[in-house]
Motif scaffolding. Structure first.
Motif, PDB file in Angstrom:
ATOM      1  N   GLN A 103      97.273  36.865   7.761  1.00 50.59           N
ATOM      2  CA  GLN A 103      97.523  36.187   8.618  1.00 50.59           C
ATOM      3  C   GLN A 103      96.597  35.716   9.248  1.00 50.59           C
ATOM      4  O   GLN A 103      95.991  34.528   9.917  1.00 50.59           O
ATOM      5  CB  GLN A 103      98.568  36.719   9.737  1.00 50.59           C
ATOM      6  CG  GLN A 103      99.806  36.617   8.995  1.00 50.59           C
ATOM      7  CD  GLN A 103     101.006  35.283   8.338  1.00 50.59           C
ATOM      8  OE1 GLN A 103     100.187  34.789   9.766  1.00 50.59           O
ATOM      9  NE2 GLN A 103     101.157  35.180   7.449  1.00 50.59           N
ATOM     10  N   ALA A 104      95.337  36.363   9.933  1.00 51.33           N
ATOM     11  CA  ALA A 104      94.296  36.386  10.319  1.00 51.33           C
ATOM     12  C   ALA A 104      93.621  35.240   9.320  1.00 51.33           C
ATOM     13  O   ALA A 104      92.705  34.316  10.025  1.00 51.33           O
ATOM     14  CB  ALA A 104      93.644  37.847  10.456  1.00 51.33           C
ATOM     15  N   ALA A 105      93.121  35.570   8.120  1.00 53.51           N
ATOM     16  CA  ALA A 105      92.255  34.799   7.474  1.00 53.51           C
ATOM     17  C   ALA A 105      93.310  33.190   7.411  1.00 53.51           C
ATOM     18  O   ALA A 105      92.325  32.454   7.271  1.00 53.51           O
ATOM     19  CB  ALA A 105      92.198  35.040   5.665  1.00 53.51           C
TER      20      ALA A 105
ATOM     21  N   SER B 181      92.592  27.943   9.066  1.00 50.64           N
ATOM     22  CA  SER B 181      92.668  26.627   9.982  1.00 50.64           C
ATOM     23  C   SER B 181      92.235  25.864  11.236  1.00 50.64           C
ATOM     24  O   SER B 181      92.030  24.944  11.201  1.00 50.64           O
ATOM     25  CB  SER B 181      94.365  26.620  10.038  1.00 50.64           C
ATOM     26  OG  SER B 181      94.950  27.573  10.471  1.00 50.64           O
ATOM     27  N   LEU B 182      91.751  27.074  11.410  1.00 49.87           N
ATOM     28  CA  LEU B 182      90.713  26.773  12.404  1.00 49.87           C
ATOM     29  C   LEU B 182      90.106  26.226  12.656  1.00 49.87           C
ATOM     30  O   LEU B 182      89.323  25.106  12.841  1.00 49.87           O
ATOM     31  CB  LEU B 182      90.786  27.996  13.618  1.00 49.87           C
ATOM     32  CG  LEU B 182      91.500  28.538  14.784  1.00 49.87           C
ATOM     33  CD1 LEU B 182      90.789  29.507  15.051  1.00 49.87           C
ATOM     34  CD2 LEU B 182      91.421  27.331  15.420  1.00 49.87           C
TER      35      LEU B 182
ATOM     36  N   GLN C 166      81.828  25.499  16.468  1.00 51.99           N
ATOM     37  CA  GLN C 166      81.072  26.354  16.811  1.00 51.99           C
ATOM     38  C   GLN C 166      80.978  27.634  17.916  1.00 51.99           C
ATOM     39  O   GLN C 166      81.094  28.136  18.414  1.00 51.99           O
ATOM     40  CB  GLN C 166      79.765  25.340  17.350  1.00 51.99           C
ATOM     41  CG  GLN C 166      79.399  24.287  16.990  1.00 51.99           C
ATOM     42  CD  GLN C 166      78.031  23.806  17.501  1.00 51.99           C
ATOM     43  OE1 GLN C 166      79.013  22.841  18.667  1.00 51.99           O
ATOM     44  NE2 GLN C 166      76.976  22.928  16.992  1.00 51.99           N
ATOM     45  N   THR C 167      82.990  26.631  17.816  1.00 55.74           N
ATOM     46  CA  THR C 167      83.679  27.527  18.831  1.00 55.74           C
ATOM     47  C   THR C 167      84.335  29.255  18.080  1.00 55.74           C
ATOM     48  O   THR C 167      84.060  29.873  18.446  1.00 55.74           O
ATOM     49  CB  THR C 167      84.899  27.258  19.675  1.00 55.74           C
ATOM     50  OG1 THR C 167      84.428  25.908  20.834  1.00 55.74           O
ATOM     51  CG2 THR C 167      85.929  28.287  20.562  1.00 55.74           C
ATOM     52  N   VAL C 168      84.130  28.816  17.108  1.00 53.21           N
ATOM     53  CA  VAL C 168      84.742  29.674  16.585  1.00 53.21           C
ATOM     54  C   VAL C 168      83.573  30.599  16.252  1.00 53.21           C
ATOM     55  O   VAL C 168      83.861  32.169  15.834  1.00 53.21           O
ATOM     56  CB  VAL C 168      85.780  29.375  14.906  1.00 53.21           C
ATOM     57  CG1 VAL C 168      85.637  30.736  14.269  1.00 53.21           C
ATOM     58  CG2 VAL C 168      86.445  28.494  15.427  1.00 53.21           C
ATOM     59  N   VAL C 169      82.987  29.939  15.809  1.00 55.31           N
ATOM     60  CA  VAL C 169      81.141  30.892  15.606  1.00 55.31           C
ATOM     61  C   VAL C 169      80.731  31.887  16.543  1.00 55.31           C
ATOM     62  O   VAL C 169      80.399  33.034  16.614  1.00 55.31           O
ATOM     63  CB  VAL C 169      80.140  29.921  15.325  1.00 55.31           C
ATOM     64  CG1 VAL C 169      78.459  30.764  15.085  1.00 55.31           C
ATOM     65  CG2 VAL C 169      80.437  29.848  13.167  1.00 55.31           C
ATOM     66  N   ALA C 170      80.747  31.374  17.861  1.00 56.62           N
ATOM     67  CA  ALA C 170      80.307  31.890  19.136  1.00 56.62           C
ATOM     68  C   ALA C 170      81.538  32.698  19.704  1.00 56.62           C
ATOM     69  O   ALA C 170      81.047  33.200  20.567  1.00 56.62           O
ATOM     70  CB  ALA C 170      80.764  30.487  20.431  1.00 56.62           C
TER      71      ALA C 170
END
Length: 87
Positions: A16-18, A23-24, A34-38
């Motif tokens: 589920q996390a993957a 999807s994000l 960039q938000t996901v990386v941050a």
């Protein structure tokens, strides 16, 4: 999200996390990448690399999205983050 992608977590939770991470990254523009990386997305991707093929393939696809996404951040910085997270 990164703590849910670690090996100690059950496989269904990691799946589920993957899927959420995938999807994000693929469902939005460069700003969300960039938000996901941050928000510690790189360690989550690296944590999924050690999993069996369906999860590791999703992790590689996510890493590919981060590296190829148009961004003001140099690609070398993303590679350093990946190396620092253990990839």
């Amino acid at each position: 999200l990164s703590h849910l992608a670690q090996e100690e977590v059950r496989v269904l939770v990691r799946q589920q996390a993957a899927l959420v991470l995938h999807s994000l990254l693929w469902g939005a523009g460069p700003g969300l990448v960039q938000t996901v990386v941050a928000c510690q997305g790189i360690p989550a991707m690296v944590g999924l690399l050690a999993a069996d093929p369906p999860l590791s393939h999703l992790a590689l696809d996510c890493i590919w999205r981060v590296v190829t996404c148009p961004s003001a951040t140099p690609k070398l910085d993303f590679c350093r983050l990946l190396a620092g997270a253990g990839a």
